[in-house]
Design a protein around this motif. Sequence first.
Motif, PDB file in Angstrom:
ATOM      1  N   ILE A 141     -48.019  30.363 -18.455  1.00 20.27           N
ATOM      2  CA  ILE A 141     -48.965  30.954 -17.802  1.00 20.27           C
ATOM      3  C   ILE A 141     -50.203  30.269 -18.358  1.00 20.27           C
ATOM      4  CG2 ILE A 141     -50.314  33.048 -17.034  1.00 20.27           C
ATOM      5  CD1 ILE A 141     -47.609  34.660 -17.737  1.00 20.27           C
ATOM      6  N   VAL A 142     -50.997  29.611 -17.351  1.00 24.75           N
ATOM      7  CA  VAL A 142     -52.106  28.869 -17.563  1.00 24.75           C
ATOM      8  C   VAL A 142     -53.310  29.429 -16.954  1.00 24.75           C
ATOM      9  CG1 VAL A 142     -53.102  26.710 -17.573  1.00 24.75           C
ATOM     10  CG2 VAL A 142     -50.768  26.774 -18.174  1.00 24.75           C
ATOM     11  N   ASP A 143     -54.321  29.571 -17.829  1.00 21.13           N
ATOM     12  CA  ASP A 143     -55.507  30.231 -17.019  1.00 21.13           C
ATOM     13  C   ASP A 143     -56.330  29.374 -16.114  1.00 21.13           C
ATOM     14  OD1 ASP A 143     -57.947  32.146 -17.150  1.00 21.13           O
ATOM     15  OD2 ASP A 143     -59.011  30.355 -17.906  1.00 21.13           O
ATOM     16  N   ALA A 144     -56.750  29.463 -14.859  1.00 18.46           N
ATOM     17  CA  ALA A 144     -57.381  28.622 -14.043  1.00 18.46           C
ATOM     18  C   ALA A 144     -58.461  28.053 -14.563  1.00 18.46           C
ATOM     19  CB  ALA A 144     -57.526  29.403 -12.826  1.00 18.46           C
ATOM     20  N   THR A 145     -59.343  28.688 -15.268  1.00 22.50           N
ATOM     21  CA  THR A 145     -60.429  28.066 -15.746  1.00 22.50           C
ATOM     22  C   THR A 145     -60.223  26.996 -16.701  1.00 22.50           C
ATOM     23  OG1 THR A 145     -61.591  30.184 -15.242  1.00 22.50           O
ATOM     24  CG2 THR A 145     -62.721  28.472 -16.645  1.00 22.50           C
ATOM     25  N   ALA A 146     -59.083  27.234 -17.522  1.00 16.72           N
ATOM     26  CA  ALA A 146     -58.744  26.251 -18.363  1.00 16.72           C
ATOM     27  C   ALA A 146     -58.265  24.860 -17.676  1.00 16.72           C
ATOM     28  CB  ALA A 146     -57.643  26.512 -19.372  1.00 16.72           C
TER      29      ALA A 146
ATOM     30  N   LEU B 201     -59.876  21.225 -17.590  1.00 21.76           N
ATOM     31  CA  LEU B 201     -59.047  19.903 -17.888  1.00 21.76           C
ATOM     32  C   LEU B 201     -59.358  18.898 -16.735  1.00 21.76           C
ATOM     33  CD1 LEU B 201     -56.832  18.303 -19.064  1.00 21.76           C
ATOM     34  CD2 LEU B 201     -55.219  19.446 -17.544  1.00 21.76           C
ATOM     35  N   ARG B 202     -59.597  19.447 -15.589  1.00 20.07           N
ATOM     36  CA  ARG B 202     -59.906  18.408 -14.239  1.00 20.07           C
ATOM     37  C   ARG B 202     -61.483  17.835 -14.805  1.00 20.07           C
ATOM     38  NH1 ARG B 202     -59.973  18.015  -8.633  1.00 20.07           N
ATOM     39  NH2 ARG B 202     -57.927  19.753  -8.782  1.00 20.07           N
ATOM     40  N   LYS B 203     -62.314  18.576 -15.207  1.00 24.17           N
ATOM     41  CA  LYS B 203     -63.717  18.224 -15.419  1.00 24.17           C
ATOM     42  C   LYS B 203     -63.625  17.270 -16.542  1.00 24.17           C
ATOM     43  CE  LYS B 203     -68.031  19.471 -17.580  1.00 24.17           C
ATOM     44  NZ  LYS B 203     -68.788  20.714 -17.826  1.00 24.17           N
ATOM     45  N   GLU B 204     -62.691  17.606 -17.512  1.00 22.95           N
ATOM     46  CA  GLU B 204     -62.626  16.597 -18.732  1.00 22.95           C
ATOM     47  C   GLU B 204     -62.189  15.018 -18.206  1.00 22.95           C
ATOM     48  OE1 GLU B 204     -63.774  16.515 -21.644  1.00 22.95           O
ATOM     49  OE2 GLU B 204     -64.698  18.767 -21.326  1.00 22.95           O
ATOM     50  N   LEU B 205     -61.014  15.312 -17.465  1.00 24.59           N
ATOM     51  CA  LEU B 205     -60.314  13.984 -16.996  1.00 24.59           C
ATOM     52  C   LEU B 205     -61.226  13.312 -15.919  1.00 24.59           C
ATOM     53  CD1 LEU B 205     -56.926  15.453 -15.877  1.00 24.59           C
ATOM     54  CD2 LEU B 205     -57.274  13.587 -17.691  1.00 24.59           C
ATOM     55  N   ILE B 206     -62.161  14.076 -15.112  1.00 21.37           N
ATOM     56  CA  ILE B 206     -63.149  13.118 -14.348  1.00 21.37           C
ATOM     57  C   ILE B 206     -64.209  12.664 -15.105  1.00 21.37           C
ATOM     58  CG2 ILE B 206     -64.952  13.627 -12.575  1.00 21.37           C
ATOM     59  CD1 ILE B 206     -62.713  15.538 -11.074  1.00 21.37           C
ATOM     60  N   THR B 207     -64.685  13.355 -16.206  1.00 19.19           N
ATOM     61  CA  THR B 207     -65.739  12.791 -17.104  1.00 19.19           C
ATOM     62  C   THR B 207     -65.204  11.453 -17.961  1.00 19.19           C
ATOM     63  OG1 THR B 207     -66.653  15.147 -17.190  1.00 19.19           O
ATOM     64  CG2 THR B 207     -67.442  13.241 -19.021  1.00 19.19           C
TER      65      THR B 207
ATOM     66  N   GLN C 182     -61.900  25.925  -8.768  1.00 16.35           N
ATOM     67  CA  GLN C 182     -62.293  25.534 -10.012  1.00 16.35           C
ATOM     68  C   GLN C 182     -63.080  24.178  -9.875  1.00 16.35           C
ATOM     69  OE1 GLN C 182     -61.896  27.008 -13.057  1.00 16.35           O
ATOM     70  NE2 GLN C 182     -61.356  28.771 -11.721  1.00 16.35           N
ATOM     71  N   HIS C 183     -62.890  23.339  -9.001  1.00 14.15           N
ATOM     72  CA  HIS C 183     -63.437  22.273  -8.841  1.00 14.15           C
ATOM     73  C   HIS C 183     -65.048  22.638  -8.848  1.00 14.15           C
ATOM     74  CE1 HIS C 183     -63.871  17.744  -8.061  1.00 14.15           C
ATOM     75  NE2 HIS C 183     -65.001  18.408  -7.256  1.00 14.15           N
ATOM     76  N   ILE C 184     -65.046  23.523  -7.588  1.00 15.63           N
ATOM     77  CA  ILE C 184     -66.492  24.026  -7.395  1.00 15.63           C
ATOM     78  C   ILE C 184     -67.217  24.435  -8.806  1.00 15.63           C
ATOM     79  CG2 ILE C 184     -67.895  25.707  -6.148  1.00 15.63           C
ATOM     80  CD1 ILE C 184     -66.052  25.295  -3.826  1.00 15.63           C
ATOM     81  N   ALA C 185     -66.465  25.303  -9.546  1.00 19.72           N
ATOM     82  CA  ALA C 185     -67.013  25.887 -10.560  1.00 19.72           C
ATOM     83  C   ALA C 185     -67.498  25.007 -11.787  1.00 19.72           C
ATOM     84  CB  ALA C 185     -66.119  26.878 -11.281  1.00 19.72           C
ATOM     85  N   HIS C 186     -66.725  23.884 -11.978  1.00 16.93           N
ATOM     86  CA  HIS C 186     -66.961  22.927 -12.748  1.00 16.93           C
ATOM     87  C   HIS C 186     -67.550  21.679 -12.736  1.00 16.93           C
ATOM     88  CE1 HIS C 186     -64.459  24.935 -15.792  1.00 16.93           C
ATOM     89  NE2 HIS C 186     -63.706  25.276 -14.998  1.00 16.93           N
TER      90      HIS C 186
END
Length: 167
Positions: free
Chosen positions: A39-44, A48-54, A131-135
């Motif tokens: 079970i993975v937290d959506a914010t985490a 991860l998406r933000k870190e990959l893009i950055t 999550q994309h919008i949030a980060h």
Amino acid sequence: MVSQKGEAPIRIEDLSISELVEFDSEDGLVRFAGQRAIIVDATAKGNLRKELITAFGVTTARVVLTRFGFVQGWRMAEAMENLFDWEGQDDWHHACGRIHMREGMYRLEPGPPGSLTKGGLTLVGSFEAEQHIAHLGRSDSSVCWTICGLTSGYLSRATGKEIYVLG
């Protein structure tokens, strides 16, 4: 109780999340459709998406997340084929949307039956877009890369054809 292999065929309407999830607190295991899961937290996942893009840019992040989703979808289709005797092939194919909606990934808009129809399906309330919008803020293009990969993988395995879902 949903029927499993060797029992009466299952209909898509009977597919329930509670029938697919098993918790073994003694061994610290969670199984989803018979496969070990976490079970993975959506914010985490959003971070991860933000870190990959950055770190690697949008194109590479999209490729990685789409391929990740593809493997997840392919394995889910295998698990669903092995776990149940389906009333029909269409039920097995359409289980993809229902399963992932039950997992909390998105909600499917009512519409014509079948993701393989000309009109396809519309999903709303995507955790991935949220999550994309949030980060990272709003985007002018689709950002549901993992979900597109997941659906591509599931349908490719279930139909025996290469299926590409685009957002």
